[in-house]
Every structure is written in structure tokens, then in C-alpha cells.
Design a protein around this motif. Structure first.
Motif, PDB file in Angstrom:
ATOM      1  N   ILE A 136     -57.156  63.174 121.454  1.00  0.00           N
ATOM      2  CA  ILE A 136     -56.397  62.306 122.362  1.00  0.00           C
ATOM      3  C   ILE A 136     -57.260  61.109 122.748  1.00  0.00           C
ATOM      4  CG2 ILE A 136     -55.475  62.151 124.709  1.00  0.00           C
ATOM      5  CD1 ILE A 136     -54.557  65.090 124.358  1.00  0.00           C
ATOM      6  N   GLY A 137     -58.543  61.387 123.047  1.00  0.00           N
ATOM      7  CA  GLY A 137     -59.461  60.322 123.441  1.00  0.00           C
ATOM      8  C   GLY A 137     -59.639  59.293 122.346  1.00  0.00           C
ATOM      9  N   LEU A 138     -59.613  59.766 121.081  1.00  0.00           N
ATOM     10  CA  LEU A 138     -59.835  58.841 119.975  1.00  0.00           C
ATOM     11  C   LEU A 138     -58.563  58.090 119.599  1.00  0.00           C
ATOM     12  CD1 LEU A 138     -62.125  60.993 117.636  1.00  0.00           C
ATOM     13  CD2 LEU A 138     -62.777  59.041 119.040  1.00  0.00           C
ATOM     14  N   LEU A 139     -57.422  58.797 119.725  1.00  0.00           N
ATOM     15  CA  LEU A 139     -56.189  58.224 119.190  1.00  0.00           C
ATOM     16  C   LEU A 139     -55.483  57.264 120.149  1.00  0.00           C
ATOM     17  CD1 LEU A 139     -54.622  61.276 117.321  1.00  0.00           C
ATOM     18  CD2 LEU A 139     -55.598  59.194 116.346  1.00  0.00           C
ATOM     19  N   PHE A 140     -55.522  57.615 121.439  1.00  0.00           N
ATOM     20  CA  PHE A 140     -54.710  56.838 122.363  1.00  0.00           C
ATOM     21  C   PHE A 140     -55.552  55.867 123.172  1.00  0.00           C
ATOM     22  CE2 PHE A 140     -52.442  60.791 121.597  1.00  0.00           C
ATOM     23  CZ  PHE A 140     -51.226  60.282 121.174  1.00  0.00           C
ATOM     24  N   GLU A 141     -55.126  54.630 123.144  1.00  0.00           N
ATOM     25  CA  GLU A 141     -55.838  53.581 123.847  1.00  0.00           C
ATOM     26  C   GLU A 141     -55.916  53.883 125.336  1.00  0.00           C
ATOM     27  OE1 GLU A 141     -55.436  48.816 124.008  1.00  0.00           O
ATOM     28  OE2 GLU A 141     -54.308  49.855 122.455  1.00  0.00           O
ATOM     29  N   GLU A 142     -54.792  54.421 125.869  1.00  0.00           N
ATOM     30  CA  GLU A 142     -54.744  54.696 127.303  1.00  0.00           C
ATOM     31  C   GLU A 142     -55.819  55.695 127.694  1.00  0.00           C
ATOM     32  OE1 GLU A 142     -52.265  54.742 125.248  1.00  0.00           O
ATOM     33  OE2 GLU A 142     -50.714  53.384 125.982  1.00  0.00           O
ATOM     34  N   ALA A 143     -56.047  56.685 126.796  1.00  0.00           N
ATOM     35  CA  ALA A 143     -57.035  57.711 127.107  1.00  0.00           C
ATOM     36  C   ALA A 143     -58.446  57.140 127.000  1.00  0.00           C
ATOM     37  CB  ALA A 143     -56.869  58.890 126.166  1.00  0.00           C
ATOM     38  N   GLN A 144     -58.609  56.183 126.084  1.00  0.00           N
ATOM     39  CA  GLN A 144     -59.930  55.572 125.927  1.00  0.00           C
ATOM     40  C   GLN A 144     -60.347  54.873 127.211  1.00  0.00           C
ATOM     41  OE1 GLN A 144     -59.451  53.090 122.509  1.00  0.00           O
ATOM     42  NE2 GLN A 144     -59.415  54.826 121.125  1.00  0.00           N
ATOM     43  N   GLN A 145     -59.343  54.332 127.904  1.00  0.00           N
ATOM     44  CA  GLN A 145     -59.644  53.638 129.139  1.00  0.00           C
ATOM     45  C   GLN A 145     -60.273  54.566 130.157  1.00  0.00           C
ATOM     46  OE1 GLN A 145     -56.832  50.653 130.149  1.00  0.00           O
ATOM     47  NE2 GLN A 145     -57.517  49.989 128.173  1.00  0.00           N
ATOM     48  N   PHE A 146     -59.952  55.846 130.028  1.00  0.00           N
ATOM     49  CA  PHE A 146     -60.527  56.801 130.965  1.00  0.00           C
ATOM     50  C   PHE A 146     -61.672  57.568 130.327  1.00  0.00           C
ATOM     51  CE2 PHE A 146     -56.349  56.193 132.878  1.00  0.00           C
ATOM     52  CZ  PHE A 146     -56.744  55.913 134.169  1.00  0.00           C
ATOM     53  N   ALA A 147     -62.113  57.065 129.161  1.00  0.00           N
ATOM     54  CA  ALA A 147     -63.251  57.676 128.479  1.00  0.00           C
ATOM     55  C   ALA A 147     -63.067  59.189 128.318  1.00  0.00           C
ATOM     56  CB  ALA A 147     -64.549  57.369 129.235  1.00  0.00           C
ATOM     57  N   MET A 148     -61.889  59.617 127.830  1.00  0.00           N
ATOM     58  CA  MET A 148     -61.621  61.030 127.629  1.00  0.00           C
ATOM     59  C   MET A 148     -62.476  61.561 126.481  1.00  0.00           C
ATOM     60  SD  MET A 148     -59.575  62.111 129.810  1.00  0.00           S
ATOM     61  CE  MET A 148     -58.428  61.479 131.026  1.00  0.00           C
ATOM     62  N   SER A 149     -63.094  62.688 126.720  1.00  0.00           N
ATOM     63  CA  SER A 149     -63.930  63.259 125.675  1.00  0.00           C
ATOM     64  C   SER A 149     -63.697  64.756 125.603  1.00  0.00           C
ATOM     65  CB  SER A 149     -65.400  62.979 125.974  1.00  0.00           C
ATOM     66  OG  SER A 149     -66.215  63.865 125.236  1.00  0.00           O
ATOM     67  N   GLY A 150     -63.712  65.306 124.400  1.00  0.00           N
ATOM     68  CA  GLY A 150     -63.580  66.754 124.225  1.00  0.00           C
ATOM     69  C   GLY A 150     -64.936  67.432 124.268  1.00  0.00           C
ATOM     70  N   ARG A 151     -65.983  66.622 124.402  1.00  0.00           N
ATOM     71  CA  ARG A 151     -67.323  67.219 124.366  1.00  0.00           C
ATOM     72  C   ARG A 151     -67.867  67.467 125.769  1.00  0.00           C
ATOM     73  NH1 ARG A 151     -69.310  62.722 120.508  1.00  0.00           N
ATOM     74  NH2 ARG A 151     -67.574  61.802 121.624  1.00  0.00           N
ATOM     75  N   VAL A 152     -66.950  67.462 126.712  1.00  0.00           N
ATOM     76  CA  VAL A 152     -67.337  67.730 128.091  1.00  0.00           C
ATOM     77  C   VAL A 152     -66.931  69.159 128.433  1.00  0.00           C
ATOM     78  CG1 VAL A 152     -66.878  67.106 130.477  1.00  0.00           C
ATOM     79  CG2 VAL A 152     -67.015  65.331 128.724  1.00  0.00           C
ATOM     80  N   PHE A 153     -67.829  69.886 129.086  1.00  0.00           N
ATOM     81  CA  PHE A 153     -67.466  71.233 129.517  1.00  0.00           C
ATOM     82  C   PHE A 153     -67.432  71.264 131.031  1.00  0.00           C
ATOM     83  CE2 PHE A 153     -68.627  71.908 125.225  1.00  0.00           C
ATOM     84  CZ  PHE A 153     -67.781  72.913 124.817  1.00  0.00           C
TER      85      PHE A 153
END
Lengths: 463, 216
Positions: free
Chosen positions: A408-425
Motif C-alpha cells: 500500500i505504501g509503495l502503490l498509493f500516493e496518498e499512503a506515501q504522504q504518510f510514509a506508510m511502511s510494512g517494515r515497522v513493528f
């Protein structure tokens, strides 16, 4: 030989069924993990970016919009405010500090913010290289911008009007990269910062000619057509070069003069954090001010003062973010219910599979008892089977969830704005794993009791 | 070494099976015969320590089996009693080797792969240790079952109808094998059967009669 091996051997016998149950559970767990990660990161991001900002002042309109555009730079601003009026607010007795922002341009979707050096300071942004701006048309890039666009100190680019990459290009003014910030994990990473005057300079009509061309490439405030404000005088250039405000003429002249004097096309005049406050700019506009109060009492008084006595509005980020998250929460809750239905289905799936398995292996259970196995050993054997399935489902679900968020973080521009990452625990995930373990135990306890109650003689004599 | 006294078992408060008085010494071989319904299975289950008789006592090597707590009895059973059931009840999900090893594991005896290997080759299934029960012939399965019963060197070895599905030759083989295994470990061997072919191998035979007035 141990119970784990024994349990595993039974799972392997019904491998397909086991796999299906693991998958079913993992989808439920993944959904929950995605929700956890997204909402945690969203919330974290929102509050982190809004930290230390007591109020956002801008043109009247939606307060949420004002917060989103002023702090997070994701929505269009509500409009512009007069510098003169803004200056009066800056000196208000309840205001400890005010950071101006002039918005309206972007470079390939990255917003250019005309501000003071107090803005990066607020987010503790350190320079990775170069310096801060001290001339017009000098910019400092957020780390994401520099990385994504491959820009380095010394490079130049031209900005586009508006907030999307497709806007009109201001190719008459090169912007010069003089510095790049370290990664801050805040909104700064995605911004291009410059002095307030740069934003005004970009939008000054060129001395030379061709104002027909200029006439509908409007200024930062005009993109909000719906927004009506009565102080847009100095920026309506549709009547060409014919400025009706003296001060603006001065500013304009001063700017071109310095450029010509220095014979340096790259740089405008020297600017400081206070220079934009000069009275010569009285008719210019900025977009937003980030306010810090002098004391907690201001929270009650200041917004009312602004909203009632000026053409501007003040919105409190803490209030608006909470409101936004509450609205969002309804949607998240709905998805969460869906996730729990999936999980409930998998509990039933595991339960039924184990129950059937108990029928198939009642002789196995009896013989194990006959061989000296205690009731509790058989009980644990079945519980362990449930646990193996549910923990496998839980771990797979977490993996899927993280992968999905990363996606989601990579694909959606909106998510990039919030710096979404799957590598966060996040800590909540430990509870998800506990939930999975609980599911294993809950779904296996009845079959395990059956195993516990196996009557050896009765079972074996029926064979 | 094995003493069964005054025992009977009542099912459903109606059907009562009277069990014979038994008294054997270490290494004795005992054959229990009788028609179906005469209580052979009940007797075997009581002797195997898995069915508490309604009345009576069973003593093995001086231990009163049904005075122990259930978990104590589980432990005792695993270490001292080996049973070869008529339906062999191998665990299909486990290999031959693990099927035998599980007897050691369940009894809480240290697992001894060498012992299992020796036993398997002695029983002629040394090549089959990695196979699964589904891949074995009936005769091979029975040998795995025998190996599982004797691997812990029990004091009492029980076999329920071990020859019922075998031809004369194999029947001889199996009885010989059971005797040999029992002798090796000094175990008391008790075989329950309705197969008259087996009788001539045993001096010590207990014939159960159908209870009078009871319909099985």
C-alpha cells in the motif's frame, strides 16, 4: 519423539485441510495487522507532524482542510491571507511564535513551501548537505524529494503551478538547490522549502512582455475558485502589467533591480527570516501560519478571536486530528468486524477439523493411553495441534499484513504522504499473536477434552 | 507374579462377567480360550490395566494395579505390560520406527534407537523401519505391533487373538515368536484365543465358559 512431532504428523496427514485453515486464519490476522499498522502509522504521523503546533491560521473554510494543507500538505489550502493581517496576528499577545507558509507551487508533485527557517527547526530537520536559503529562489529539499528526483546541491529546476505535477510551469525562474535535509520522518521529507519571497518572486510577472500568456496562469490563491475573499487585489494580473498598488511596484522593481545588478540569474535578493515582513510587501499574501501559543489559556481565546474578528480562521490540530481519526475510526471498525468474522470462521474451521480428526484417530488415542500415555499428554497433543495451526496462521497473517502495508505504501500516493511502511513493528502485534494462540486453544479445547476422556477398553473392544 | 482374585465386571449394571482366578509365576505361559461372549476381552482388558473390574484385585509383581491412581497406573502399564491387540492399532501417520518409539516415549522410558533397530531385525522388519503402516503387509504390521509391545521389556505380555487371521504355518510362526520374545525378557505371556490350533503349544490353559443364563 515428542508431542510436537506427534501433533505435526497428524497435521501432515490432513495437509490440505490444515493449509486451508492456516490460510483462512492468516487472512483474518492479516486484515487486523493491516488495520493496526495503518492506523498506528497514520495516527503517529498525524500527531508527530502536529506536535508543537497549537493552531493553524489560514483563509476561512474547512478547518480540517486547513490542517491537512497547512501541517500535512495533503489537501489544497482554503485560500490565502493578507500578509498585513497575518502580521498583526503574529504580534498578538497570545502568540509566542508564528511560522508563515506561502503555498501554491510544486515540483513534480512535491510542494514548495515559502517559509522561514523556523519551519524546519520545528521538526528538528538537520541539513545533510549544503546550507539553508538566504536568497530568493534558493531552495532546500526534503530527503525524499532529493532521493526520488535525484536532485543534488547545485542543481536547478523550475516549479509548476498548483499542487499536482501537471500544473503550468514557471519556467522563467530557476530554483536553485542549496541544501538537502536529513530524513526526519516528518512532512519535511516530502517538501521543498524556500523563503517566502521566493513564492512571491515566482509569481511576479516578468518585466519583459507577453502578459497575455500570463493572464490566466493565476496565482497560488486563485486555484480555490470557490473561496471568495476580498483581498485578492494585487494578484489579478489579467489586466497586464498595470499594477495599481504602489508598494507592489516597489517590490517588483527592487527584485528585478537586484537581479540585474548582480548579473546573476540564479539568485534573487538576500532574504532573512524577517525580510518578508517588510512593509513593502503589505499587499502580498501568504497561505497559512502555524501558531504556537504563549500560554495554555490561549487555546480558549485565540481561535475565537481570529474567527470572529478577522477574515481568517484558526483551527487547532489536536481537535481536528481527533475528529478526523474518529471519522476514520467508523470505517476502520467496519473492516475490523469483517476481520473478526474471518477469524471466527477459522476458529470453526480448526474446531471442526480437529473434531473430525478425533473420530479418525480414536484408536490411536486409545493405543497411546494403553502404551502408558497419560490423559494430560493426549490433551496437550490436541491443544498443540490447534496451536500449531493457529500460530502458523498468525505468523503468516502478520507476514501478509506487513507485506500488504508495504505494498500500500509503495502503490498509493496518498499512503506515501504518510510514509506508510510494512517494515515497522508495533506493540499491538504481540497481542495479535496472543490472539492467534488463544484461537488455537479455544478451537482445540473441546476436541482435546474428547481425547482426554478416551476410554481405552471401550474404544478398543469396539474395534 | 500375576494374581487375579475374586474379580468380576458389571457392564451397564446388568451384564456381569465373572472373571477366573488366575495365578501365574514369572515366565509362565498361559492360554485363555473360550467362545465369544465368554468374557475373554473383558479379562484381557482387566489384565492389560485398562479396565477396572467392578470387584476384585489384580496384582502384578506385587503391585495392586487398581489401587493405584490413574496416572500411576498409566505409568505402570507403559513400563510393565505389553499388549498385542487383535486389530493391531498401529498409528498410520507415524513410521514403523516411530510407532515403536512412541511406546518408549509414552511410557517415559529413554528412547533407544539401537534397541528398536535390533528388535526390528530380529522380527524380520529391519528393512521396513522407515515405512509407514499403510505400506506393510498384515504379517509385517503384526510384527511391528509385537515389537511395540515388547520394546519396553514388559513383565506381562498379552496377545489378543494373535492367530485369528493367519494360516496354519504363519499361526505357528507367530506363536513361536511370541513365546521367544516372552522368554527373552522373562515375561509372563498370556494369549487369549478361540483358535484351537494354538492350544497344543500351551500346557497352561484356562477355558472360559459362557455364563449360565446370560446371553452375550
Amino acid at each position: 519423539m515428542n508431542l510436537l512431532k506427534l501433533s505435526f504428523s497428524y497435521l501432515r496427514r490432513r495437509a490440505l485441510n490444515t493449509l486451508l485453515n492456516i490460510l483462512l486464519l492468516s487472512f483474518g490476522i492479516a486484515t487486523i495487522v493491516v488495520l493496526l499498522l495503518l492506523s498506528y502509522q497514520l495516527e503517529d504521523n498525524l500527531y508527530k507532524n502536529a506536535e508543537g503546533i497549537d493552531a493553524v491560521v489560514g483563509a476561512k473554510g474547512s478547518p480540517v482542510q486547513l490542517i491537512l494543507s497547512g501541517i500535512f500538505h495533503i489537501d489544497a489550502p482554503t485560500g490565502n491571507i493578507n500578509l498585513k493581517e497575518a502580521r498583526e496576528l503574529m504580534n498578538h499577545r497570545l502568540v509566542a511564535s508564528a511560522i508563515p507558509q506561502a503555498l501554491g507551487d510544486n515540483y513534480r508533485g512535491y510542494r514548495i513551501v515559502g517559509t522561514t527557517t523556523a519551519y524546519p527547526e520545528r521538526y528538528s530537520a538537520e541539513l545533510a548537505e549544503g546550507t539553508l536559503w538566504d536568497h530568493e529562489f534558493e531552495v532546500v529539499l526534503g530527503s525524499d524529494v532529493a532521493r526520488a528526483e535525484g536532485l543534488q546541491v547545485g542543481d536547478t529546476f523550475v516549479s509548476s503551478h498548483g499542487f499536482s505535477a501537471s500544473g503550468h510551469t514557471h519556467d522563467e525562474h530557476d530554483l536553485h538547490v542549496v541544501g538537502i535535509f536529513e530524513t526526519t520522518g516528518t512532512v519535511i521529507d516530502r517538501l521543498i522549502l524556500t523563503g517566502v519571497e521566493t513564492m512571491w518572486g515566482i509569481h511576479e510577472p516578468h518585466d519583459d512582455h507577453d502578459h497575455d500568456h500570463d493572464h490566466d496562469h493565476d496565482h497560488h490563491h486563485d486555484h480555490e475558485d470557490s473561496h471568495s475573499h476580498d483581498h485578492d487585489h494585487n494578484h489579478d494580473h489579467d489586466h497586464g502589467h498595470d499594477h495599481d498598488h504602489g508598494s507592489n511596484e516597489i517590490a517588483h522593481a527592487g527584485y528585478t533591480e537586484s537581479r540585474h545588478l548582480g548579473h546573476n540569474h540564479s539568485r534573487g535578493r538576500d532574504i532573512t527570516d524577517e525580510s518578508f515582513l517588510s512593509e513593502e510587501y503589505d499587499d502580498e499574501q501568504i497561505t497559512i501560519m502555524l501558531i504556537q501559543y504563549r500560554n495554555p489559556l490561549a487555546a480558549a481565546q485565540f481561535p475565537r478571536f481570529v474567527n470572529e474578528n478577522t477574515a481568517m480562521q484558526a483551527a487547532a490540530p489536536a481537535v481536528e486530528i481527533t475528529r478526523l481519526l474518529n471519522l476514520l475510526g467508523v470505517g476502520l471498525d467496519a473492516i475490523q468486524i469483517f476481520a473478526y468474522i474471518l477469524i471466527l470462521a477459522s476458529v470453526l474451521g480448526i474446531f471442526i477439523a480437529l473434531l473430525n480428526s478425533m473420530k479418525e484417530r480414536k484408536y490411536d488415542l486409545a493405543i497411546m493411553r494403553s502404551l502408558g500415555g497419560s490423559r494430560s499428554k493426549l490433551f496437550m497433543n490436541v491443544i498443540l495441534e490447534g496451536l500449531l495451526i493457529s500460530l502458523a496462521g498468525g505468523l503468516l497473517g502478520m507476514l501478509l499484513g506487513h507485506a500488504a502495508v508495504e505494498g500500500i505504501g509503495l502503490l498509493f500516493e496518498e499512503a506515501q504522504q504518510f510514509a506508510m511502511s510494512g517494515r515497522v513493528f508495533i506493540p499491538g502485534e504481540g497481542r495479535v499473536l496472543l490472539l492467534a494462540a488463544g484461537i488455537g486453544i479455544i478451537s482445540s479445547v473441546i476436541p482435546a477434552i474428547q481425547a482426554y476422556r478416551t476410554d481405552i477398553a471401550e474404544t478398543l473392544s469396539k474395534a | 507374579m500375576l494374581v487375579l482374585k475374586n474379580a468380576h465386571h458389571t457392564y451397564d449394571a446388568r451384564t456381569t462377567v465373572k472373571l477366573p482366578e488366575l495365578h501365574t509365576d514369572k515366565g509362565d505361559h498361559l492360554l485363555i480360550t473360550g467362545l465369544s461372549g465368554s468374557g475373554k476381552s473383558t479379562l484381557l482388558h482387566v489384565l492389560a490395566g485398562v479396565l477396572r473390574p467392578t470387584r476384585g484385585t489384580l496384582t502384578i509383581n506385587g503391585t495392586d494395579l487398581y489401587k493405584m491412581s490413574e496416572s500411576q497406573r498409566d505409568r505402570f502399564r507403559g513400563r510393565n505390560i505389553g499388549v498385542i491387540y487383535q486389530q493391531l492399532h498401529l498409528i498410520d501417520t507415524l513410521s514403523v520406527e516411530v510407532n515403536i518409539r512412541i511406546a518408549q516415549y509414552m511410557a517415559g522410558i529413554p528412547e533407544d534407537l539401537n534397541r528398536i533397530r535390533d528388535l526390528c531385525s530380529e522380527l524380520g522388519i529391519g528393512e521396513k523401519m522407515r515405512s509407514y503402516p499403510g505400506q506393510l503387509s498384515q504379517g509385517q504390521k503384526q510384527r511391528v505391533s509385537i515389537a511395540r509391545a515388547v520394546v519396553n521389556e514388559p513383565a506381562l505380555l498379552l496377545a489378543d487373538e494373535p492367530t485369528s487371521s493367519l494360516d496354519d504355518l504363519r499361526s505357528e510362526d507367530v506363536v513361536g515368536l511370541l513365546k521367544k520374545m516372552a522368554e527373552k525378557t522373562g515375561a509372563t505371556l498370556v494369549i487369549s484365543t478361540h483358535d484351537s490350533r494354538v492350544k497344543r503349544h500351551f500346557d497352561n490353559v484356562v477355558d472360559l465358559e459362557l455364563p449360565v443364563g446370560e446371553v452375550a
